[in-house]
Design a protein around this motif. Sequence first.
Motif, short mmCIF file in Angstrom:
data_model
loop_
_atom_site.label_atom_id
_atom_site.label_comp_id
_atom_site.label_asym_id
_atom_site.label_seq_id
_atom_site.Cartn_x
_atom_site.Cartn_y
_atom_site.Cartn_z
N ASP A 255 100.42 -76.53 47.31
CA ASP A 255 101.67 -76.17 47.98
C ASP A 255 102.64 -75.48 47.02
OD1 ASP A 255 101.05 -76.98 50.54
OD2 ASP A 255 101.94 -78.98 50.33
N ALA A 256 102.70 -75.98 45.79
CA ALA A 256 103.60 -75.38 44.80
C ALA A 256 103.16 -73.96 44.46
CB ALA A 256 103.65 -76.25 43.55
N ALA A 257 101.84 -73.76 44.34
CA ALA A 257 101.33 -72.40 44.06
C ALA A 257 101.67 -71.46 45.21
CB ALA A 257 99.82 -72.45 43.84
N TRP A 258 101.55 -71.95 46.43
CA TRP A 258 101.93 -71.16 47.60
C TRP A 258 103.40 -70.75 47.52
CZ3 TRP A 258 101.58 -68.45 51.92
CH2 TRP A 258 102.54 -68.57 52.93
N ALA A 259 104.27 -71.70 47.16
CA ALA A 259 105.70 -71.41 47.06
C ALA A 259 105.98 -70.43 45.91
CB ALA A 259 106.49 -72.71 46.86
N ALA A 271 95.90 -66.49 42.30
CA ALA A 271 94.56 -66.70 41.76
C ALA A 271 94.18 -68.18 41.82
CB ALA A 271 94.50 -66.20 40.31
N TYR A 272 95.16 -69.07 41.62
CA TYR A 272 94.91 -70.51 41.71
C TYR A 272 94.50 -70.89 43.13
CZ TYR A 272 95.64 -75.55 41.53
OH TYR A 272 95.47 -76.91 41.62
N LEU A 273 95.20 -70.35 44.12
CA LEU A 273 94.86 -70.64 45.51
C LEU A 273 93.45 -70.16 45.85
CD1 LEU A 273 98.20 -69.65 47.31
CD2 LEU A 273 97.33 -71.96 46.94
N ALA A 307 92.65 -62.60 49.09
CA ALA A 307 92.77 -63.58 50.17
C ALA A 307 91.82 -63.22 51.31
CB ALA A 307 94.21 -63.65 50.67
N ARG A 308 91.72 -61.94 51.60
CA ARG A 308 90.84 -61.48 52.68
C ARG A 308 89.39 -61.83 52.38
NH1 ARG A 308 90.37 -58.25 57.50
NH2 ARG A 308 88.14 -57.96 57.73
#
Length: 426
Positions: A255-259, A271-273, A307-308
């Motif tokens: 969640d933090a990486a998303w933010a 890249a982490y996600l 992401a795709r």
Amino acid sequence: MKSTTKYGIILALVAGIAGIYFWRTGRTALAGKESEPAQHSVVAAEPKRAGESRDVKREAGALLEIARRVTSAERDRWSADRVISELKSAKTSADKQRTLGQLRDGRYDRKAAIEALRLALKDDDIAVRVLAADLLFQWGSTDGKQTLLKIVSEARSTPAADLIQVVRAAEVLSNNKETIPYDSLVALYRETRDAGVLRVMAAQKDDRYLAFLLERARAEPNGMVRLIGDLGASGGYDVAKQVFERTRSPEVLVDAAWAMYRCGGDEQALAYLVAQARAGLEGKQGTDPFAANLAIQHLALIPSESARQVLEEAMQSSNGSASSAALASLYFVQKDFAYVDQFLITYLEHPSTQAQQAGDGAAKPMWSVNQNLIWRIVRERNDPHITSLAITANRGRSEDFLGTAGAFPVANTWLRGYLRMTPSGP
């Protein structure tokens, strides 16, 4: 949309009537032919033929009466007038809500259903008004919007026991991409301190709400830092990075990486996600499956090539959560209709209960995509070939995507969760 069930029943009854008629009359005619050599036998057979004719007419009349009753019952079943009558006679809030809930089914007449729901907006019970407004949105009507805005604006004067319904009113408005006045939403949060109100704030895309999200995220990062990313205000980046550096929870890290990516465009966070999502899809040892699925949900809302690629990999996965998030993104967010159509054709030609043969000869489970999502897209695409495949895959029944699920996917909280950031959606 009306159910096709009644037509099948009526056709069966008509076929039954015709069958009985031809069987009885044919048998009588045959008996007459066999009796022709003896003239007295023909004369004797006449009263029998007349009696049998009366029997056939009686049986046909009985079957037609059954058909009439079945048709009448089917018509009453999907009558909004019946719902209105039941609503007026309902004594408790629970009974009223249960009665209104029937109108989630798309087989009711739209105009009549909306009329019934408009009447429910005048009910004294706040829970009934909120539900009626929600269902109106699901029927494509904004007639309940002002009712919900009024409910939210009166949070300060609402009895404590009813505040949960005020929060629900705000959520319905948010789910339908409606803007809520800033002062009303802030007052509601101060009255309730409800996390649901914070989710609504994040969806409003107004940077003025950032202070409330940061305050809660610092105290309770689990689940709250995600909302900073949903809002996407640049001022949330530092707090998100602090949470990422201090937490050990796999889900909070995701969640933090998303933010961090949403608020600051941090490519390392992206890249982490991607790494977490791939680890989950590949089943790497030590990977937290919930965190991996969460990463895929976030990537489903990020318009980047990396992401795709993960989404396309997720589409081939037997992980239902992953493949569902990917399909929702590719259809609603990226609008890659050609890709989605081909997926639907392949998916519907091979029922998910069977195994698909992988290239190496090993059995590989088929995708387990959320069925409400499948029926929604089939209905929207309105492609004759895909619709035909869907009916066949659904054992000849079209109700699932022409009825409840097809008419009201927005009621599906699962889909709302995956599309919380889309500018337009279901």
